[in-house]
Design an enzyme around this catalytic site. Sequence first.
Site, PDB file in Angstrom:
ATOM      1  CG  HIS A   1      44.027  50.343  39.234  1.00 49.50           C
ATOM      2  ND1 HIS A   1      42.990  50.737  40.056  1.00 49.50           N
ATOM      3  CD2 HIS A   1      44.587  49.276  39.861  1.00 49.50           C
ATOM      4  CE1 HIS A   1      42.950  49.965  41.128  1.00 49.50           C
ATOM      5  NE2 HIS A   1      43.909  49.059  41.031  1.00 49.50           N
TER       6      HIS A   1
ATOM      7  CG  HIS B   1      45.473  45.692  40.226  1.00 46.15           C
ATOM      8  ND1 HIS B   1      45.956  46.557  41.166  1.00 46.15           N
ATOM      9  CD2 HIS B   1      46.553  45.097  39.652  1.00 46.15           C
ATOM     10  CE1 HIS B   1      47.290  46.479  41.179  1.00 46.15           C
ATOM     11  NE2 HIS B   1      47.670  45.616  40.265  1.00 46.15           N
TER      12      HIS B   1
ATOM     13  CG  ASP C   1      40.691  44.323  42.913  1.00 45.39           C
ATOM     14  OD1 ASP C   1      41.594  44.492  42.060  1.00 45.39           O
ATOM     15  OD2 ASP C   1      40.691  44.900  44.013  1.00 45.39           O
ATOM     16  CG  HIS C   2      39.974  48.015  40.678  1.00 47.09           C
ATOM     17  ND1 HIS C   2      39.604  49.166  41.329  1.00 47.09           N
ATOM     18  CD2 HIS C   2      40.684  47.292  41.568  1.00 47.09           C
ATOM     19  CE1 HIS C   2      40.078  49.132  42.563  1.00 47.09           C
ATOM     20  NE2 HIS C   2      40.744  48.004  42.734  1.00 47.09           N
TER      21      HIS C   2
HETATM   22 ZN    ZN Z   1      44.678  47.746  42.539  1.00 46.27          ZN
END
Ligand code: ZN
Length: 294
Positions: free
Chosen positions: A80, A82, A84-85
């Site tokens: 996904h 976000h 931090d990804h």
């Molecule tokens: Zn997330």
Amino acid sequence: MAGPPPKPWPTGKVERLEPLVRRILAPNAGPYTYTGTETYLVGDDDRIAVIDPGPDDPRHIAALTEAIGDAQVAAIMCTHTHRDHSPASRPLAAATGAPIVGCAPLVLDDSGPRADASFDRHYAPDRVLEDGEAMTGPGWTLTAVATPGHTSNHLCFALEQSGALFTGDHVMGWSTSVVVPPDGDMGAYMASLDRLYARAGEGGDRVYYPAHGPQIDNPRQLVRGMIGHRRQRENQILRILREGPHAAADFVPRMYKGLDPRLTGAAEMSVTAHLLDLERRGMVARTGDIWSVS
Ligand SMILES: [Zn+2]
């Protein structure tokens, strides 16, 4: 939501979890990320996939490129978007020439400051995987399992050869998933938990590798516990509402004892996500910011 374990953490180190899977921890620990984002390398050393490349942090990208070495990267895969990804997908694609494959980009209705803070708006996949579509390499197949809820575009990836499921932020062992409306959807999240519970039956997913926290060796038991936990939260909300109308913030001190104060906002969002789901099911009603049983 528990605090992280005492240091040392294996930040930047390559850990082999099973023949086809290696893990590298990014240096972005925090209240939402636990010890940090875990990036996974899947495949033998010739042609691999990278799952959840993580934040755009030069230290993490250096650790990843060193671990990748001479291997060819078949795909950089994101569960996904976000922040931090997925942001490291771009420098990693530039360094390796690999395509970015996986979840769809998000179209956000809410474009306020909160959306900017948590979503990677520059994510640009070369290929979006629909539910059931797969990426393959020598000796590995990663199949997309659509699991909306934490975000509307969330995918898990199933490694067919070993029974491992990369669960991103959908299911983690250290904390329940944060569901923030409007993109986060509690009804969808619950349906996605039901889906994983069914998959983890006889001969199904054997182990989960989440994007934060330790691997999960008892997936079915953990998911069953999470489903029960969410139903319990829902019942708590209904019980409180039967005493009288309330705003979402009123629920937090009664439902979350000993909460890290930095997570108060997230807890309130989670309550709101439950309320919106209950509203859709005709069980609660809203006047302005005040909720009541219907
Ligand atoms: Zn997330």
